[in-house]
Design an enzyme around this catalytic site. Structure first.
Site, short mmCIF file in Angstrom:
data_model
loop_
_atom_site.label_atom_id
_atom_site.label_comp_id
_atom_site.label_asym_id
_atom_site.label_seq_id
_atom_site.Cartn_x
_atom_site.Cartn_y
_atom_site.Cartn_z
N TRP A 1 30.77 -12.85 -4.08
CA TRP A 1 31.24 -11.51 -4.43
C TRP A 1 32.65 -11.32 -3.83
O TRP A 1 32.88 -11.67 -2.66
CB TRP A 1 30.29 -10.43 -3.89
CG TRP A 1 30.85 -9.06 -4.11
CD1 TRP A 1 30.84 -8.36 -5.28
CD2 TRP A 1 31.55 -8.26 -3.17
NE1 TRP A 1 31.49 -7.17 -5.12
CE2 TRP A 1 31.94 -7.08 -3.82
CE3 TRP A 1 31.90 -8.42 -1.82
CZ2 TRP A 1 32.65 -6.06 -3.20
CZ3 TRP A 1 32.61 -7.41 -1.20
CH2 TRP A 1 32.97 -6.24 -1.88
N ASP B 1 34.39 6.04 -13.46
CA ASP B 1 33.45 5.07 -12.88
C ASP B 1 32.24 5.79 -12.29
O ASP B 1 31.94 6.94 -12.62
CB ASP B 1 34.19 4.19 -11.85
CG ASP B 1 33.65 2.77 -11.78
OD1 ASP B 1 32.58 2.60 -11.16
OD2 ASP B 1 34.27 1.85 -12.35
N ASP B 2 31.53 5.13 -11.42
CA ASP B 2 30.28 5.57 -10.81
C ASP B 2 30.40 6.97 -10.20
O ASP B 2 31.45 7.33 -9.66
CB ASP B 2 29.97 4.56 -9.69
CG ASP B 2 28.52 4.55 -9.29
OD1 ASP B 2 27.79 5.45 -9.71
OD2 ASP B 2 28.14 3.63 -8.55
N ARG C 1 21.83 -3.02 -1.98
CA ARG C 1 22.66 -1.84 -2.31
C ARG C 1 21.76 -0.62 -2.56
O ARG C 1 22.02 0.17 -3.46
CB ARG C 1 23.55 -2.12 -3.52
CG ARG C 1 24.87 -1.36 -3.44
CD ARG C 1 25.65 -1.43 -4.72
NE ARG C 1 26.97 -0.82 -4.56
CZ ARG C 1 27.62 -0.16 -5.51
NH1 ARG C 1 27.11 -0.03 -6.71
NH2 ARG C 1 28.79 0.35 -5.28
N ASP D 1 27.65 -2.16 -15.78
CA ASP D 1 27.62 -2.82 -14.48
C ASP D 1 26.20 -3.32 -14.19
O ASP D 1 25.23 -2.85 -14.80
CB ASP D 1 28.06 -1.80 -13.42
CG ASP D 1 28.65 -2.43 -12.17
OD1 ASP D 1 28.50 -3.64 -11.98
OD2 ASP D 1 29.24 -1.68 -11.36
N CYS E 1 30.35 -6.15 -16.39
CA CYS E 1 30.69 -6.15 -14.98
C CYS E 1 29.38 -6.39 -14.24
O CYS E 1 28.33 -5.90 -14.66
CB CYS E 1 31.27 -4.78 -14.61
SG CYS E 1 31.49 -4.52 -12.85
N ASP F 1 35.58 -7.77 -7.93
CA ASP F 1 35.89 -6.51 -7.26
C ASP F 1 37.07 -6.66 -6.33
O ASP F 1 37.54 -5.68 -5.75
CB ASP F 1 34.67 -6.04 -6.45
CG ASP F 1 33.69 -5.26 -7.30
OD1 ASP F 1 34.06 -4.91 -8.44
OD2 ASP F 1 32.57 -5.00 -6.85
C1 DGJ Z 1 30.68 -2.56 -8.81
C2 DGJ Z 1 31.84 -2.69 -9.74
O1 DGJ Z 1 32.29 -4.01 -9.79
C3 DGJ Z 1 32.93 -1.72 -9.30
O2 DGJ Z 1 34.08 -1.89 -10.08
C4 DGJ Z 1 32.39 -0.33 -9.41
O3 DGJ Z 1 32.12 -0.02 -10.76
C5 DGJ Z 1 31.13 -0.18 -8.58
N1 DGJ Z 1 30.17 -1.20 -8.88
C6 DGJ Z 1 30.50 1.17 -8.79
O4 DGJ Z 1 29.32 1.32 -8.13
#
Ligand code: DGJ
Length: 701
Positions: free
Chosen positions: A175, A340-341, A417, A452, A499, A521
């Site tokens: 990662w 995003d999130d 997570r 994601d 993603c 990331d």
């Molecule tokens: C992991 C993704 O790779 C990030 O870009 C972002 O979207 C986060 N998750 C959000 O939780």
């Protein structure tokens, strides 16, 4: 003409691509052997290629030299089996006999049946008139009335012809550091590339190259392969003590078996192969054209300049904040705005709310429609982040349906997570996900999903899921593909980014149903160079999203000038992910110019051929893109750490016409193609660390 031919006299099949040939032969002993993979041959020539070794058993070792097209378990075979089954009476292994072929201009299927048990195996091949990539896959059919246990079913085995040596290239990583290229001698024994994580994985990717140790970026024979599957997988590269080398691969990891029900037929994913003579660079360019021409759903579209809110706001997402970012993103020239999130349920951090896909009314009192409308009014498309395969235990969904997650009796449910994986193998889970996604997209004018998937599988079970428990690994991926396919079909304008905590799910299978990838990331521009270098070995630039984010970088703490950050991201699908309200006016002004410049060069960058002139290092690295019609070229130079007194030498360009002249769009200077190819282009770099430049050349005659 590329295509499929058969010579009945020698029982030889020849698959021809524009530049290569691949041949197999049915021996007099009924064994289907691999015959040839290399430069193109005529059928008459292929039919004279001798089989690798006589079809005798060596008395002490069994089948040692035989190079079978699809080596199954059974008899005196001791290599890596591409297929292992167990019949209901406990018998293992297969005794396959040729049972017929189906052939048309570009596909071939060879049917093999077991000598005793009602079980069929078909080997499938496809070639294209415009690509040297050969697609292979296999289907299994249980034609009897009792189940058959499938212990291993690879898509294909790729034999590598005898050479003086064997060097393997593949990627490893983690990662925040995916796609790091490794180049090692192939060990005698078995080298396994695999994922057991439920997804393709950050730590490996299902492709390989093999060469004789004499290939370089632009020269030499290279054999390569790539698997189209987004779940667990295994590719085994085997080199025997007598230097017989082959690569077998397919879906699934070791120890997983599933049942083929009576009457059931199942196809494996494609494991495509490529032989080429132009080194690693040409190998990549052929894969890129293949992915653009035969895998991606909308390869011809230019990808929009994107703004993504993640690094700017984290989970602190609300309508006023997103409107502010959207206004500034539009000012800079962004064409797609992705929230995003953090927009739904109780998702104010990563501990709660995942799975509750209703908009958070504290943050968006009137729902998402006003933000979507504003983004559209600003002239951008509206995109949104989702993670449909996951749930936080602290969520209404999990409280209502704790049985929906992957789990096993008498085992912990491991949280990563703070989340658990929803069991997409369950039809009701897949249906539920499709339902809310369909509503989200249709009801809010959503143009783009960032899909994601942030954690691997653990306790991958479904206690009430029937008596074929490992089938879950396959069904999960099939249902995931099914949801993506339905969404695309029902919302033709929808574009999707794959993603998985960055680049955890990148492969030819997911690329068939998505438009671009978030490769990592890690947005540190220096680190990103090597991620992009590894990503681009197989996957084309048009899929490679790249953000310009803030400094110091949140992962590395490194501070890199804005221009360098842009120049790295402009070598992919440019996006911006910085906290724009905090950018100084000069930074915003510079960013506007660079976005405008990107829009001028993007057709070449996204759709052109890539030449990796100098690989990433602390010294000078350079990548060149050449438009497929040869009219334009773009060259990026990056120099992270210059050394005093070591002036960068001219870098020789590739892919240009020596007889043509090219104008530098910035300076107006016109240079001969022959000089750019033979002598090179000297980078004009500013002084200081993290110097970079981009040169746009347009053919003038
Ligand atoms: C992991 C993704 O790779 C990030 O870009 C972002 O979207 C986060 N998750 C959000 O939780």
């Amino acid at each position: 003409m590329p295509g499929v031919e058969f010579d009945a006299a020698t029982r030889t099949w020849l698959l021809s691509t524009p530049g290569t040939g691949y041949a197999l032969r049915l021996g007099d002993d009924g064994v289907l052997r691999h015959l040839y993979w290399g430069p193109r041959l005529t059928l008459a020539q292929a039919s004279t290629v001798p089989a690798p070794r006589p079809a005798t058993l060596t008395q002490f070792e069994g089948r040692v030299y035989d190079i079978e097209e699809f080596p199954v378990e059974g008899g005196a075979r001791f290599g890596v089996p591409a297929l292992q089954v167990r019949f209901a009476d406990g018998t293992r292994g297969l005794e396959l006999a040729f049972a017929g072929q189906e052939r048309n201009a570009d596909t071939l299927s060879i049917r093999l049946v077991d000598r005793h048990y009602p079980f069929e195996v078909s080997l499938h091949y496809r070639v294209y008139p415009d690509s040297d990539v050969v697609e292979r896959w296999t289907s299994l059919a249980n034609t009897g009335d009792v189940p058959v246990e499938v212990l291993r079913a690879d898509s294909a085995t790729w034999p590598v012809p005898a050479r003086a040596g064997y060097v393997v290239r593949h990627v490893t990583g983690h990662w925040g550091g995916e796609s790091q290229v490794e180049r090692v001698d192939l060990a005698r024994g078995e080298t396994v590339l695999t994922s057991r994580r439920g997804t393709t994985g950050h730590h490996a990717n299902p492709w390989f190259t093999i060469d004789a140790g004499d290939a370089s970026e632009e020269h030499g024979e290279v054999f390569s392969g790539a698997l189209a599957w987004s779940g667990t997988w295994r590719i085994t590269l085997s080199r025997t003590p007598t230097d017989v080398v082959c690569v077998t691969g397919g879906a699934g990891h070791e120890g997983v078996s599933w049942r083929l029900a009576p009457g059931e037929r199942r196809e494996t994913p494609v494991f495509a192969g490529l032989y080429g003579v132009g080194g690693y660079g040409a190998t990549s360019r052929v894969w890129h054209r293949y992915v653009r021409g035969h895998v991606l759903p909308h390869p011809q579209e230019l990808r929009p300049v994107t703004y993504n809110s993640w690094e700017a706001t984290g989970f602190t997402v609300d309508e006023p904040g997103q409107r502010r970012l959207a206004a500034q993103a539009a000012e800079l020239g962004a064409e797609l705005f992705v929230m995003d999130d953090g927009w739904f349920g109780a998702r104010v951090d990563d501990r709660a709310g995942l799975g509750d896909w209703t908009v958070n009314r504290d943050r968006f009192p009137n729902g998402l429609a006003p933000l979507a409308a504003e983004v559209h009014r600003l002239g951008m498309r509206f995109g949104i982040w989702v993670e449909p395969e996951m749930v936080n235990p602290d969520s209404d969904l999990h409280r209502a349906r704790p049985d929906w997650v992957l789990h096993m009796r008498n085992r912990h449910r491991t949280e990563l997570r703070h989340q658990l994986v929803l069991n997409f193998a369950r039809p009701d889970v897949a249906e539920w996900a499709h339902g809310w996604l369909d509503e989200l997209v249709g009801g809010n004018d959503v143009d783009f999903l960032k899909w994601d998937m942030n954690r691997p599988f653990t306790e991958a079970g479904w206690p009430d899921g029937g008596d074929d428990p490992d089938r879950l690994w396959v069904r999960y991926v099939e249902n995931l593909y099914g949801v993506l396919d339905r969404l695309r079909a029902d919302h033709p304008h929808l574009r999707i980014q794959t993603c998985s905590g960055g680049g955890g799910r990148v492969d030819l299978g997911i690329l068939r149903r998505t438009d671009e990838v978030w490769p990592s990331d890690n947005t540190d521009a220096r680190d990103r160079l090597s991620v992009q270098h590894g990503y681009g070995q197989i996957y084309p630039t048009v899929t490679m999203a790249a953000w310009v984010t803030d400094v110091p970088n949140f992962l590395t703490g490194r501070t890199v000038p804005l221009r360098f950050r842009f120049h790295v991201a402009m070598a992919g699908v440019l996006a911006i992910g910085g906290n724009l309200p905090e950018w100084a006016d000069e930074e915003l002004a510079e960013a506007r110019l660079l976005v405008a410049q990107y829009k001028r060069i993007r057709p070449v960058v996204q759709h052109g051929d890539v030449y990796r002139l100098l690989p990433p290092s602390d010294g000078l690295s350079a990548t060149q893109y050449v438009a497929v019609d040869g009219t334009e070229s773009v060259v990026f130079f990056w120099l992270p750490a210059p050394c005093f007194g070591r002036e960068a030498a001219p870098v020789r360009l590739r892919g240009l016409d020596p007889a043509a002249r090219y104008r530098d769009e910035a300076t107006g200077e016109v240079q001969h193609g022959a000089v750019l190819l033979g002598h090179g282009l000297r980078p004009q770099l500013p002084s200081g660390d993290y110097a970079s430049a981009v040169v746009h050349l347009v053919r003038v005659d």
